[in-house]
Design a protein around this motif. Structure first.
Motif, PDB file in Angstrom:
ATOM      1  N   UNK A 104     -21.123 -10.235 -27.242  1.00 25.86           N
ATOM      2  CA  UNK A 104     -20.951 -11.166 -26.140  1.00 25.86           C
ATOM      3  C   UNK A 104     -20.126 -10.593 -24.988  1.00 25.86           C
ATOM      4  N   UNK A 105     -19.410  -9.492 -25.265  1.00 22.32           N
ATOM      5  CA  UNK A 105     -18.717  -8.820 -24.165  1.00 22.32           C
ATOM      6  C   UNK A 105     -19.686  -8.295 -23.121  1.00 22.32           C
ATOM      7  N   UNK A 106     -20.948  -8.082 -23.530  1.00 24.70           N
ATOM      8  CA  UNK A 106     -21.958  -7.609 -22.574  1.00 24.70           C
ATOM      9  C   UNK A 106     -22.136  -8.600 -21.423  1.00 24.70           C
ATOM     10  N   UNK A 107     -22.052  -9.879 -21.760  1.00 30.19           N
ATOM     11  CA  UNK A 107     -22.347 -10.927 -20.758  1.00 30.19           C
ATOM     12  C   UNK A 107     -21.337 -10.869 -19.611  1.00 30.19           C
ATOM     13  N   UNK A 108     -20.068 -10.742 -19.965  1.00 28.22           N
ATOM     14  CA  UNK A 108     -19.039 -10.696 -18.919  1.00 28.22           C
ATOM     15  C   UNK A 108     -18.990  -9.330 -18.252  1.00 28.22           C
ATOM     16  N   UNK A 109     -19.149  -8.269 -19.047  1.00 31.79           N
ATOM     17  CA  UNK A 109     -19.084  -6.921 -18.470  1.00 31.79           C
ATOM     18  C   UNK A 109     -20.190  -6.708 -17.446  1.00 31.79           C
ATOM     19  N   UNK A 110     -21.399  -7.125 -17.778  1.00 26.01           N
ATOM     20  CA  UNK A 110     -22.513  -6.933 -16.841  1.00 26.01           C
ATOM     21  C   UNK A 110     -22.316  -7.791 -15.588  1.00 26.01           C
ATOM     22  N   UNK A 111     -21.795  -9.005 -15.777  1.00 28.54           N
ATOM     23  CA  UNK A 111     -21.530  -9.864 -14.619  1.00 28.54           C
ATOM     24  C   UNK A 111     -20.488  -9.249 -13.703  1.00 28.54           C
ATOM     25  N   UNK A 112     -19.432  -8.709 -14.276  1.00 30.39           N
ATOM     26  CA  UNK A 112     -18.376  -8.073 -13.470  1.00 30.39           C
ATOM     27  C   UNK A 112     -18.915  -6.816 -12.795  1.00 30.39           C
ATOM     28  N   UNK A 113     -19.687  -6.012 -13.547  1.00 30.43           N
ATOM     29  CA  UNK A 113     -20.248  -4.782 -12.968  1.00 30.43           C
ATOM     30  C   UNK A 113     -21.106  -5.098 -11.748  1.00 30.43           C
ATOM     31  N   UNK A 114     -21.925  -6.144 -11.871  1.00 35.43           N
ATOM     32  CA  UNK A 114     -22.788  -6.524 -10.741  1.00 35.43           C
ATOM     33  C   UNK A 114     -21.945  -7.007  -9.555  1.00 35.43           C
ATOM     34  N   UNK A 115     -20.890  -7.741  -9.844  1.00 33.92           N
ATOM     35  CA  UNK A 115     -20.035  -8.251  -8.757  1.00 33.92           C
ATOM     36  C   UNK A 115     -19.330  -7.133  -7.992  1.00 33.92           C
ATOM     37  N   UNK A 116     -18.837  -6.107  -8.719  1.00 32.88           N
ATOM     38  CA  UNK A 116     -18.011  -5.105  -8.028  1.00 32.88           C
ATOM     39  C   UNK A 116     -18.742  -3.774  -7.826  1.00 32.88           C
ATOM     40  N   UNK A 117     -20.041  -3.773  -8.110  1.00 27.04           N
ATOM     41  CA  UNK A 117     -20.857  -2.612  -7.756  1.00 27.04           C
ATOM     42  C   UNK A 117     -20.625  -1.398  -8.639  1.00 27.04           C
ATOM     43  N   UNK A 118     -20.360  -1.642  -9.927  1.00 29.36           N
ATOM     44  CA  UNK A 118     -20.161  -0.532 -10.867  1.00 29.36           C
ATOM     45  C   UNK A 118     -21.270  -0.538 -11.914  1.00 29.36           C
ATOM     46  N   UNK A 119     -21.314   0.532 -12.728  1.00 29.87           N
ATOM     47  CA  UNK A 119     -22.282   0.593 -13.807  1.00 29.87           C
ATOM     48  C   UNK A 119     -21.752  -0.068 -15.064  1.00 29.87           C
ATOM     49  N   UNK A 120     -22.645  -0.189 -16.036  1.00 32.88           N
ATOM     50  CA  UNK A 120     -22.331  -0.872 -17.296  1.00 32.88           C
ATOM     51  C   UNK A 120     -22.544   0.083 -18.467  1.00 32.88           C
ATOM     52  N   UNK A 121     -21.557   0.179 -19.342  1.00 27.68           N
ATOM     53  CA  UNK A 121     -21.631   1.055 -20.519  1.00 27.68           C
ATOM     54  C   UNK A 121     -21.495   0.205 -21.778  1.00 27.68           C
ATOM     55  N   UNK A 122     -22.524   0.154 -22.625  1.00 29.61           N
ATOM     56  CA  UNK A 122     -22.397  -0.632 -23.859  1.00 29.61           C
ATOM     57  C   UNK A 122     -21.620   0.105 -24.949  1.00 29.61           C
ATOM     58  N   UNK A 123     -20.689  -0.605 -25.578  1.00 28.44           N
ATOM     59  CA  UNK A 123     -20.015  -0.141 -26.791  1.00 28.44           C
ATOM     60  C   UNK A 123     -20.557  -1.012 -27.908  1.00 28.44           C
ATOM     61  N   UNK A 124     -21.229  -0.366 -28.888  1.00 32.73           N
ATOM     62  CA  UNK A 124     -22.086  -1.121 -29.784  1.00 32.73           C
ATOM     63  C   UNK A 124     -21.602  -1.170 -31.219  1.00 32.73           C
ATOM     64  N   UNK A 125     -22.091  -2.193 -31.909  1.00 33.53           N
ATOM     65  CA  UNK A 125     -21.924  -2.231 -33.352  1.00 33.53           C
ATOM     66  C   UNK A 125     -22.769  -1.087 -33.943  1.00 33.53           C
ATOM     67  N   UNK A 126     -22.470  -0.640 -35.166  1.00 31.81           N
ATOM     68  CA  UNK A 126     -23.086   0.593 -35.669  1.00 31.81           C
ATOM     69  C   UNK A 126     -24.596   0.492 -35.868  1.00 31.81           C
ATOM     70  N   UNK A 127     -25.243   1.648 -35.676  1.00 30.75           N
ATOM     71  CA  UNK A 127     -26.660   1.755 -36.005  1.00 30.75           C
ATOM     72  C   UNK A 127     -27.598   1.181 -34.971  1.00 30.75           C
ATOM     73  N   UNK A 128     -27.124   0.944 -33.781  1.00 31.28           N
ATOM     74  CA  UNK A 128     -27.966   0.333 -32.741  1.00 31.28           C
ATOM     75  C   UNK A 128     -28.465   1.339 -31.708  1.00 31.28           C
ATOM     76  N   UNK A 129     -27.673   2.375 -31.459  1.00 34.31           N
ATOM     77  CA  UNK A 129     -28.026   3.307 -30.381  1.00 34.31           C
ATOM     78  C   UNK A 129     -28.882   4.445 -30.919  1.00 34.31           C
ATOM     79  N   UNK A 130     -29.985   4.753 -30.237  1.00 31.68           N
ATOM     80  CA  UNK A 130     -30.914   5.788 -30.715  1.00 31.68           C
ATOM     81  C   UNK A 130     -30.638   7.137 -30.058  1.00 31.68           C
TER      82      UNK A 130
END
Ligand SMILES: O=P(O)(O)OC[C@H]1O[C@H](OP(=O)(O)OP(=O)(O)O)[C@H](O)[C@@H]1O
Length: 206
Positions: free
Chosen positions: A66-92
């Motif tokens: 759920x941190x994605x929801x706020x992080x992406x909203x903030x990134x869009x507001x201030x013109x920055x990129x978004x980096x996901x920090x994930x639970x294990x086994x999700x990133x390929x």
């Protein structure tokens, strides 16, 4: 009629957060009800962004899920990129891993792509809620393993304990519910008085 935001220490949208109705295996509250309502979600983002300095941040990291929801909203507001920090086994892709223990008492790992950024990159860590601070600890380790700098931490609230005290001392911490307020006291006690009058309909989008 437009909803009055209320004062900074007592925003109207705080009372949209839902109580746990499923018992001890779950978190004690669900803040995601705020996100359903456009005015509430954007009033929340307004408060978080107001206390950030975009010039001190290179990228916004969101903590799964759920941190994605706020992080992406903030990134869009201030013109920055978004980096996901994930639970294990999700990133390929290749990943770094860090171990942490969260409010459930279970030790888990968290993962971040490797490499995610150049050394010296300033990373803002964003999560929905900080209870023990264990999840944030995992994220700090991941940023530091790749020689990044933690530019700050953002959440709706950071409950007060020894871990989170050290975060407030070491980093710029921005929270919607602020220290020293009645809402902070209730969050520390893990019971909000607003639960007594909470109804799901309060968060409906129309
Ligand atoms: O400070 P801590 O004790 O580590 O707890 C806080 C974490 O717990 C919640 O997420 P959860 O792991 O329940 O996952 P979700 O975001 O997928 O709901 C919350 O959004 C934080 O990520």
């Amino acid at each position: 009629m437009a909803q009055d935001k209320g004062p900074r220490y007592d925003r109207w949208y705080f009372s949209l957060m839902a109580p746990n109705t499923k018992g001890d295996k779950f978190a004690w509250l669900d803040p995601t009800s705020i996100y359903i309502n456009g005015k509430a979600y954007h009033d929340l983002l307004d408060d978080l962004v107001a206390d950030l300095d975009a010039d001190e941040i290179d990228v916004i990291a969101g903590l799964d899920a759920m941190g994605f929801v706020l992080a992406a909203g903030i990134a869009a507001r201030i013109g920055k990129g978004f980096l996901p920090i994930r639970k294990p086994g999700k990133l390929c892709v290749d990943t770094d891993s860090a171990s942490m223990t969260n409010y459930s008492g279970q030790t888990q790992s968290m993962e971040m792509r490797l490499p995610a950024f150049a050394p010296g990159t300033r990373v803002l860590l964003v999560d929905q809620w900080v209870e023990t601070g264990g999840t944030m600890h995992g994220a700090v380790q991941l940023v530091e393993q790749q020689k990044g700098t933690v530019a700050g931490m953002v959440a709706i609230v950071m409950e007060e304990n020894d871990n989170t005290k050290s975060y407030r001392e070491k980093y710029k911490v921005v929270t919607a519910i602020q220290p020293g307020t009645e809402w902070q006291r209730q969050a520390n006690a893990q019971y909000l008085e607003s639960f007594k009058t909470y109804k799901p309909e309060m968060a409906f989008p129309i």
